[in-house]
Design an enzyme around this catalytic site. Sequence first.
Site, PDB file in Angstrom:
ATOM      1  N   ARG A   1       0.824  -1.207   0.000  1.00  0.00           N
ATOM      2  CA  ARG A   1       0.000   0.000   0.000  1.00  0.00           C
ATOM      3  C   ARG A   1       0.863   1.265   0.000  1.00  0.00           C
ATOM      4  O   ARG A   1       0.387   2.337  -0.386  1.00  0.00           O
ATOM      5  CB  ARG A   1      -0.911   0.009   1.228  1.00  0.00           C
ATOM      6  CG  ARG A   1      -1.973  -1.076   1.223  1.00  0.00           C
ATOM      7  CD  ARG A   1      -3.198  -0.658   0.463  1.00  0.00           C
ATOM      8  NE  ARG A   1      -4.060  -1.803   0.158  1.00  0.00           N
ATOM      9  CZ  ARG A   1      -5.101  -1.753  -0.639  1.00  0.00           C
ATOM     10  NH1 ARG A   1      -5.426  -0.618  -1.227  1.00  0.00           N
ATOM     11  NH2 ARG A   1      -5.830  -2.827  -0.875  1.00  0.00           N
TER      12      ARG A   1
ATOM     13  N   HIS B   1      -6.469   1.039   5.871  1.00  0.00           N
ATOM     14  CA  HIS B   1      -6.615  -0.384   5.565  1.00  0.00           C
ATOM     15  C   HIS B   1      -6.067  -1.237   6.702  1.00  0.00           C
ATOM     16  O   HIS B   1      -5.065  -0.891   7.336  1.00  0.00           O
ATOM     17  CB  HIS B   1      -5.884  -0.743   4.268  1.00  0.00           C
ATOM     18  CG  HIS B   1      -6.757  -0.708   3.059  1.00  0.00           C
ATOM     19  ND1 HIS B   1      -7.788  -1.597   2.858  1.00  0.00           N
ATOM     20  CD2 HIS B   1      -6.760   0.119   1.988  1.00  0.00           C
ATOM     21  CE1 HIS B   1      -8.383  -1.329   1.709  1.00  0.00           C
ATOM     22  NE2 HIS B   1      -7.787  -0.286   1.164  1.00  0.00           N
TER      23      HIS B   1
ATOM     24  N   HIS C   1     -12.564   1.034   5.629  1.00  0.00           N
ATOM     25  CA  HIS C   1     -11.206   1.574   5.688  1.00  0.00           C
ATOM     26  C   HIS C   1     -11.184   3.060   5.348  1.00  0.00           C
ATOM     27  O   HIS C   1     -10.290   3.793   5.795  1.00  0.00           O
ATOM     28  CB  HIS C   1     -10.278   0.792   4.736  1.00  0.00           C
ATOM     29  CG  HIS C   1     -10.474   1.091   3.289  1.00  0.00           C
ATOM     30  ND1 HIS C   1     -11.380   0.407   2.500  1.00  0.00           N
ATOM     31  CD2 HIS C   1      -9.884   2.006   2.474  1.00  0.00           C
ATOM     32  CE1 HIS C   1     -11.322   0.878   1.272  1.00  0.00           C
ATOM     33  NE2 HIS C   1     -10.430   1.846   1.228  1.00  0.00           N
TER      34      HIS C   1
ATOM     35  N   PHE D   1      -6.567   4.056 -11.610  1.00  0.00           N
ATOM     36  CA  PHE D   1      -5.498   4.180 -12.607  1.00  0.00           C
ATOM     37  C   PHE D   1      -4.216   3.532 -12.095  1.00  0.00           C
ATOM     38  O   PHE D   1      -3.521   2.820 -12.815  1.00  0.00           O
ATOM     39  CB  PHE D   1      -5.217   5.649 -12.926  1.00  0.00           C
ATOM     40  CG  PHE D   1      -6.340   6.363 -13.645  1.00  0.00           C
ATOM     41  CD1 PHE D   1      -7.486   5.691 -14.035  1.00  0.00           C
ATOM     42  CD2 PHE D   1      -6.238   7.713 -13.937  1.00  0.00           C
ATOM     43  CE1 PHE D   1      -8.515   6.354 -14.700  1.00  0.00           C
ATOM     44  CE2 PHE D   1      -7.251   8.388 -14.606  1.00  0.00           C
ATOM     45  CZ  PHE D   1      -8.392   7.700 -14.981  1.00  0.00           C
TER      46      PHE D   1
ATOM     47  N   LYS E   1     -14.411  10.159 -28.146  1.00  0.00           N
ATOM     48  CA  LYS E   1     -13.534   9.170 -28.778  1.00  0.00           C
ATOM     49  C   LYS E   1     -12.859   8.259 -27.753  1.00  0.00           C
ATOM     50  O   LYS E   1     -12.302   7.214 -28.122  1.00  0.00           O
ATOM     51  CB  LYS E   1     -12.478   9.878 -29.632  1.00  0.00           C
ATOM     52  CG  LYS E   1     -11.510  10.728 -28.823  1.00  0.00           C
ATOM     53  CD  LYS E   1     -10.497  11.408 -29.729  1.00  0.00           C
ATOM     54  CE  LYS E   1      -9.519  12.254 -28.910  1.00  0.00           C
ATOM     55  NZ  LYS E   1      -8.525  12.919 -29.781  1.00  0.00           N
TER      56      LYS E   1
ATOM     57  N   ARG F   1     -10.357  -3.985 -14.867  1.00  0.00           N
ATOM     58  CA  ARG F   1     -10.580  -4.178 -13.429  1.00  0.00           C
ATOM     59  C   ARG F   1     -11.344  -5.469 -13.178  1.00  0.00           C
ATOM     60  O   ARG F   1     -11.009  -6.249 -12.272  1.00  0.00           O
ATOM     61  CB  ARG F   1     -11.349  -2.983 -12.857  1.00  0.00           C
ATOM     62  CG  ARG F   1     -11.742  -3.134 -11.388  1.00  0.00           C
ATOM     63  CD  ARG F   1     -12.588  -1.953 -10.946  1.00  0.00           C
ATOM     64  NE  ARG F   1     -13.089  -2.134  -9.591  1.00  0.00           N
ATOM     65  CZ  ARG F   1     -14.185  -2.808  -9.282  1.00  0.00           C
ATOM     66  NH1 ARG F   1     -14.902  -3.390 -10.254  1.00  0.00           N
ATOM     67  NH2 ARG F   1     -14.574  -2.927  -8.029  1.00  0.00           N
TER      68      ARG F   1
ATOM     69  N   THR G   1      -9.887 -12.949  -7.121  1.00  0.00           N
ATOM     70  CA  THR G   1     -10.788 -14.010  -6.660  1.00  0.00           C
ATOM     71  C   THR G   1     -10.398 -15.366  -7.230  1.00  0.00           C
ATOM     72  O   THR G   1     -11.243 -16.256  -7.359  1.00  0.00           O
ATOM     73  CB  THR G   1     -12.252 -13.688  -7.040  1.00  0.00           C
ATOM     74  OG1 THR G   1     -12.384 -13.687  -8.471  1.00  0.00           O
ATOM     75  CG2 THR G   1     -12.681 -12.344  -6.495  1.00  0.00           C
ATOM     76  N   HIS G   2      -9.139 -15.537  -7.581  1.00  0.00           N
ATOM     77  CA  HIS G   2      -8.639 -16.830  -8.032  1.00  0.00           C
ATOM     78  C   HIS G   2      -9.013 -17.894  -6.996  1.00  0.00           C
ATOM     79  O   HIS G   2      -8.987 -17.655  -5.780  1.00  0.00           O
ATOM     80  CB  HIS G   2      -7.116 -16.739  -8.187  1.00  0.00           C
ATOM     81  CG  HIS G   2      -6.487 -17.952  -8.794  1.00  0.00           C
ATOM     82  ND1 HIS G   2      -6.295 -19.124  -8.093  1.00  0.00           N
ATOM     83  CD2 HIS G   2      -5.971 -18.164 -10.033  1.00  0.00           C
ATOM     84  CE1 HIS G   2      -5.704 -20.011  -8.865  1.00  0.00           C
ATOM     85  NE2 HIS G   2      -5.494 -19.454 -10.057  1.00  0.00           N
TER      86      HIS G   2
ATOM     87  N   LYS H   1      -9.781 -27.735   0.173  1.00  0.00           N
ATOM     88  CA  LYS H   1      -9.900 -28.328  -1.150  1.00  0.00           C
ATOM     89  C   LYS H   1     -11.101 -27.763  -1.921  1.00  0.00           C
ATOM     90  O   LYS H   1     -12.232 -27.812  -1.442  1.00  0.00           O
ATOM     91  CB  LYS H   1     -10.031 -29.851  -1.038  1.00  0.00           C
ATOM     92  CG  LYS H   1      -8.813 -30.548  -0.457  1.00  0.00           C
ATOM     93  CD  LYS H   1      -7.594 -30.368  -1.356  1.00  0.00           C
ATOM     94  CE  LYS H   1      -6.387 -31.106  -0.810  1.00  0.00           C
ATOM     95  NZ  LYS H   1      -5.204 -30.936  -1.668  1.00  0.00           N
TER      96      LYS H   1
END
Length: 493
Positions: A91, A138, A161, A231, A268, A280, A289-290, A359
């Site tokens: 951070r 945070h 936060h 950004f 444009k 994002r 979120t894997h 698992k």
Amino acid sequence: MGEYCDPAAAAVAEGEQPVAVAVLPLPPAARYQYGDYDRCSTKQVFDNLHGNISLDPLAREFVDTEEFQRLRDLKQLGLTYLVFPGAVHTRFEHSLGVYRLAGEAMNNLQKYQGNELGIDRIDVQTVKLAGLLHDIGHGPFSHLFEHEFLPCVNPGSTWSHEHMSALLLDSIVDKHSIDIEPDYLKVIKEMIVASSDVSTAEIGSSQGVKEKRFLYDIVANGRNGIDVDKFDYIDRDCRACGIGSNFQHWRLLEGMRVMGDEICYPAKDYLSIHKLFTTRADLHRTVYTHAKVKAVELMLVDALVEANEYLGISLHADDPEDFWKLDDTIVKSIETAPNDELKKAKEIIQRIRRRELYKFCNQYSVPKDKLDHFKNITAQDIVCSQITSKVLLKEEDVAVSNVKIDLTRGKDNPLESIKFFKDFGCEEKFPITDERVSHLLPVCNQDRIVRVYAKKPDLVEAVSEAFENLQLRMYGEKTQVHDTPTKKKRRFN
């Protein structure tokens, strides 16, 4: 012009006897005014994303505090580094990056519309400080502390936060005697919480800036989600995790224009803005979120809950003077503590170290026509869906992750809240709908994914079957991604 003149040297030059001049150091408050400084008073910090970042004197006063330095011990992506080894950025560098981009945004607006909008040094300094300090509130492992841990130990918790950042900011100013006007400090705090639950009517109520509502959309944009915070973290996270990104934030910084107290963009750049939100969303789906990342997070939450009763972790969230002492090193503190009261928490952390994770059993995406009425699935829902099995499941055997991925506005398209203009000579602003740009853009802006994990390897089959039964009961069909496993064994080569 602007050069320092030494009276003693001037006397010698004119043939007079040199005059002894006592040079007294200026008191800190007299060295600069709020937002007024020169290059001699700035400090250069090199960032691997943005290059050199110039910290002004007041920014340095905040950076050189233990509360801000704490951000070095808060990983930007929490536990993601256990799956993506490069995701070890913190951070601290993110906050410096947002400070830099906030300054760029203000410099561009001041360059092109400074006189028209009445932007002065006070506005520039205030927005930059809001960018620098927006994340100081945070907790350990970032969003996990706020959205996973605290709701477990304090059901119905409204802690955020953003609000802790505002409280901590007051504490820093008082503790370190930082010279800043109360009105300026109030505006900084309002800008930090601008994207949370603060109403539009409350924002911008401070004297002197309420006619500049657009200033509150630069760091944390609650109006349409386009801000320099995104950004920075999108570019930084993509680089750290090896995820390709062709989003170009500089196009938006250069093209932004205030019209009617609202930041608008060239028509444009519509697809560039769309790319911001879809990039994002891709990061959420593939990184944040894997499935393995969520497995580790579920385990750490269980460990923190176990340790909370003895360590009182959640109590620190109420007091900014104690809160700043919490960071990611809490895991090591639990892991090495000799106390028997922390035995269960240490066992869970040891499992994480040894990669003995919960698992993954299966997952499904909530059908599009069911999204409006969806309620989070709980471990109890899974256990109650068990029909026949050799093992009788208990709630503590099951972990559930309810994943929500959107474009920042829930089921709504954030681009519908953005105004555009034809060119810089045009004074008309207007919205643009997806249909006017491309028929390939998505018609749904939100995903809800339910993942289920077994806390013990020998329960995978039973949990998977119960999860399948739950889907049949709720939707009349299986909507899961994978077939229900009959048995999962660890293979050794």
